[in-house]
Structures are given as structure tokens and as C-alpha cells.
Design an enzyme around this catalytic site. Structure first.
Site, short mmCIF file in Angstrom:
data_model
loop_
_atom_site.label_atom_id
_atom_site.label_comp_id
_atom_site.label_asym_id
_atom_site.label_seq_id
_atom_site.Cartn_x
_atom_site.Cartn_y
_atom_site.Cartn_z
N ASP A 1 8.47 5.35 7.95
CA ASP A 1 7.82 4.80 9.14
C ASP A 1 6.63 5.70 9.45
O ASP A 1 6.76 6.93 9.49
CB ASP A 1 8.76 4.72 10.34
CG ASP A 1 8.19 3.78 11.39
OD1 ASP A 1 8.10 2.56 11.11
OD2 ASP A 1 7.79 4.24 12.47
N GLU B 1 14.69 -4.39 11.46
CA GLU B 1 14.22 -4.22 12.84
C GLU B 1 13.71 -2.80 13.05
O GLU B 1 14.24 -1.86 12.48
CB GLU B 1 15.36 -4.46 13.81
CG GLU B 1 15.63 -5.93 14.04
CD GLU B 1 16.84 -6.10 14.95
OE1 GLU B 1 17.00 -5.30 15.89
OE2 GLU B 1 17.60 -7.04 14.68
N GLY C 1 0.84 -1.21 0.00
CA GLY C 1 0.00 0.00 0.00
C GLY C 1 0.86 1.25 0.00
O GLY C 1 0.63 2.21 -0.76
N LYS C 2 1.89 1.24 0.86
CA LYS C 2 2.83 2.37 0.90
C LYS C 2 3.53 2.52 -0.44
O LYS C 2 3.67 3.62 -0.97
CB LYS C 2 3.96 2.05 1.90
CG LYS C 2 3.76 2.48 3.29
CD LYS C 2 5.07 2.23 4.06
CE LYS C 2 4.84 2.24 5.54
NZ LYS C 2 6.08 1.97 6.29
N ASP D 1 -7.08 3.63 6.79
CA ASP D 1 -7.77 4.66 6.00
C ASP D 1 -9.29 4.64 6.14
O ASP D 1 -9.91 5.71 6.18
CB ASP D 1 -7.40 4.53 4.50
CG ASP D 1 -6.06 5.17 4.18
OD1 ASP D 1 -5.77 6.25 4.73
OD2 ASP D 1 -5.29 4.60 3.38
P1 ITT Z 1 7.48 -1.42 6.27
O1 ITT Z 1 8.08 -1.29 7.66
O2 ITT Z 1 7.99 -2.60 5.51
O3 ITT Z 1 7.55 -0.15 5.48
P2 ITT Z 1 4.99 -1.59 7.75
O4 ITT Z 1 3.55 -1.78 7.33
O5 ITT Z 1 5.51 -2.46 8.84
O6 ITT Z 1 5.88 -1.70 6.43
P3 ITT Z 1 5.21 0.72 9.50
O7 ITT Z 1 5.96 0.02 10.56
O8 ITT Z 1 5.64 2.11 9.10
O9 ITT Z 1 5.20 -0.08 8.13
O10 ITT Z 1 3.69 0.76 9.92
C1 ITT Z 1 2.81 1.62 9.31
C2 ITT Z 1 1.40 1.20 9.63
O11 ITT Z 1 0.64 2.39 9.91
C3 ITT Z 1 0.74 0.57 8.42
O12 ITT Z 1 0.93 -0.84 8.43
C4 ITT Z 1 -0.69 1.00 8.61
O13 ITT Z 1 -1.31 0.17 9.53
C5 ITT Z 1 -0.57 2.37 9.23
N1 ITT Z 1 -0.55 3.43 8.19
C6 ITT Z 1 0.51 4.19 7.82
N2 ITT Z 1 0.20 5.01 6.81
C7 ITT Z 1 -1.08 4.75 6.53
C8 ITT Z 1 -1.97 5.24 5.55
O14 ITT Z 1 -1.58 6.14 4.65
N3 ITT Z 1 -3.21 4.77 5.53
C9 ITT Z 1 -3.61 3.84 6.42
N4 ITT Z 1 -2.84 3.29 7.35
C10 ITT Z 1 -1.57 3.74 7.40
#
Ligand code: ITT
Length: 212
Positions: free
Chosen positions: A84, A41, A12-13, A170
């Protein structure tokens, strides 16, 4: 052509990053494109620390292993970026915050996580449901220097999920301006106002300055 390796396993990111960073002078690779399965980590106590940890670990790994076997891509010239991000809900003391991905366990569906957060806010009026999405973007440059930017979007937690776009939280994060969830926005609308859009556009300015 500058090569950016974006250190995320979150599809999604990655989709949003590609939409936001559109520039013919940039080649943006995901970990998947680069066939890097390394799990990084996250032990920091802020979004910024965690973003920098992710970017640094991937940059170090690429350098050590000379890992990238992609045509036209010189490992020593790659800029590694990482994101992050998370959702802070004031009434819940800032939860889930930096633990947004780990909240209720990584394997729990967002339908369940979202329902749980709504349930925890039962009876709380709109003016006390304030929340924000926060995003820190870190860059590690080939000379080992780094930069970190932050973007925020303010809103509130709704009473039900709505919208089919976006990902994660979202469907329950609503904007005060129009009472729509960020999952109800078109991708370009979300990217225009989002925490990620803001942080990445700031980072793009830094990349452009360093280039010029
Ligand atoms: P990476 O570390 O591999 O990038 P991750 O999903 O573990 O992936 P994060 O630790 O940064 O990434 O966690 C971010 C979480 O925050 C993500 O999994 C969503 O649950 C939430 N999040 C962040 N941005 C968002 C967005 O634009 N819309 C909805 N939820 C979001």
C-alpha cells in the site's frame, strides 16, 4: 523454491516488484498469474494497515478456496505480500496520502490528477512543495504470522510533468538531489532509491532470515 503471491492489481507496481525481488530462489506470482480477480477492501487509516488488510484477505481467500491451481505451487506454502503506497504533499496536509489511488476518482487519468495537484500548489515556492512517496509492504506467512515494512523517498512537487517512465504520480515528483522527476529515471535508478525499493528490500531481509 519459495512462492510469493503479490496481491496487487496495479501493473506499474507489479513491474517494479519483479525488478526489485529478482532472485532465482523466489517464484513471484501476480494475482493475474494466479487468476485471482478478487478486489480487496482498503478501510485502514494507515499504509501499514491497508497493506496488511490486502495481504490477509488474499491469504485467507487462497486458503479457503484452495485456489491456486498452478504447477509446482502448494497453496499452504505460499507467502502473500501486498503493497500500500501513496504520495504525501505537506502543503496539502498530507493529501492524497492513503487515498492516492482514489484521489479524484479511480477512473480519472493521472494526467488530470497531476495537473490538479500542480494547480493546487500555484504560487507555492520550492521549499514549501515538499512531498514524499511512502510504501508499506505486508507479508502473511503460511503459519499466519505477518510482518510489515515501510520505505520512504523524499522530494518535491514540480511545476510540470516530466519523464515517460514509472506510473501514477511519478511525472510530478522530483528529487532534490538532481531536480529530476522519478518518471525521468531509468527503472533501476528509481528502484534503487524508491519507497518501494526500500520497503521491499527490508522485507526481503525478513524473508531471508526466516528461511535461514
Ligand atoms: P493495489 O491496491 O491493487 O495494489 P492500487 O493502485 O489501488 O493497487 P494503492 O491503493 O496502494 O494501490 O495506491 C497507490 C497509488 O499511489 C497508486 O495508484 C499511485 O497513484 C500512487 N503511487 C504509489 N507508488 C507510486 C510510484 O512509485 N510512482 C507513482 N505513483 C505511485
Amino acid at each position: 523454491m519459495k512462492t510469493i503471491l503479490f496481491a496487487t492489481h496495479n501493473d506499474g507496481k507489479m513491474k517494479e516488484v519483479r525488478e526489485i525481488l529478482q532472485d532465482p530462489a523466489l517464484s513471484v506470482l501476480s494475482l493475474k498469474d494466479a487468476k485471482i480477480a478478487l478486489e480487496v477492501e482498503e478501510t485502514g487509516s494507515s499504509f501499514e494497515e491497508n497493506a496488511l488488510q490486502k495481504a490477509t484477505q488474499i491469504a485467507d481467500w487462497c486458503q479457503k478456496s484452495g485456489a491456486l491451481d498452478l504447477p509446482g505451487c502448494e497453496p499452504s506454502e505460499i507467502i502473500v505480500l501486498a503493497d500500500d503506497s501513496g504520495l504525501e504533499i505537506d502543503r496539502l496536509g498530507g493529501e492524497p496520502g492513503i487515498y492516492s489511488a482514489r484521489y479524484m476518482g479511480r477512473d480519472t487519468s493521472y494526467r488530470e490528477k497531476n495537473a490538479n495537484l500542480i494547480a493546487r500548489l500555484e504560487g507555492v515556492p520550492k521549499e514549501e512543495r515538499t512531498a514524499r512517496f511512502v510504501c508499506a509492504i505486508a507479508a502473511v506467512f503460511p503459519d499466519k504470522t505477518h510482518a510489515v515494512t515501510r520505505g520512504v523517498v523524499e522530494g518535491y512537487i514540480g511545476w510540470e510533468e516530466s519523464g515517460e517512465n514509472g506510473f501514477g504520480y511519478d511525472p510530478i515528483f522530483y528529487l532534490y538531489e538532481n531536480d529530476r522527476s522519478t518518471a525521468s529515471l531509468l527503472p533501476e535508478e528509481k528502484n534503487g532509491i524508491s519507497h518501494r525499493g526500500r520497503a521491499l528490500r527490508r522485507m526481503k531481509e525478513i524473508l531471508d532470515e526466516r528461511n535461514g
